[in-house]
Design a protein around this motif. Structure first.
Motif: not given
Length: 58
Positions: A4-9, A11-18, A22-25
């Motif tokens: 859950t949350g936004l893509c950490q790269i 920061e505009s699309r929903p995160a679907e993967y981790q 490095c654990g980045t969403l």
């Protein structure tokens, strides 16, 4: 595991993967499903497109 949350790269699309490194969403645009890595880690592990990714090197 639910992501859950936004893509950490971007920061505009929903995160679907981790990222498994490095654990980045990440959203679908910033995740390489074939390697299980975010685009940042893929660039680190694979600086040119002719080299195989070695995730154990990270």
């Amino acid at each position: 595991m639910s992501i859950t949350g936004l893509c950490q790269i971007c920061e505009s699309r929903p995160a679907e993967y981790q990222c498994s490194n490095c654990g980045t969403l990440a959203c679908t645009a910033h995740f390489d499903q074939s390697h299980g890595l975010c685009t940042t880690c893929v660039k680190t592990a694979k600086p040119d497109s002719n080299t195989d990714v070695d995730i154990h090197r990270l």
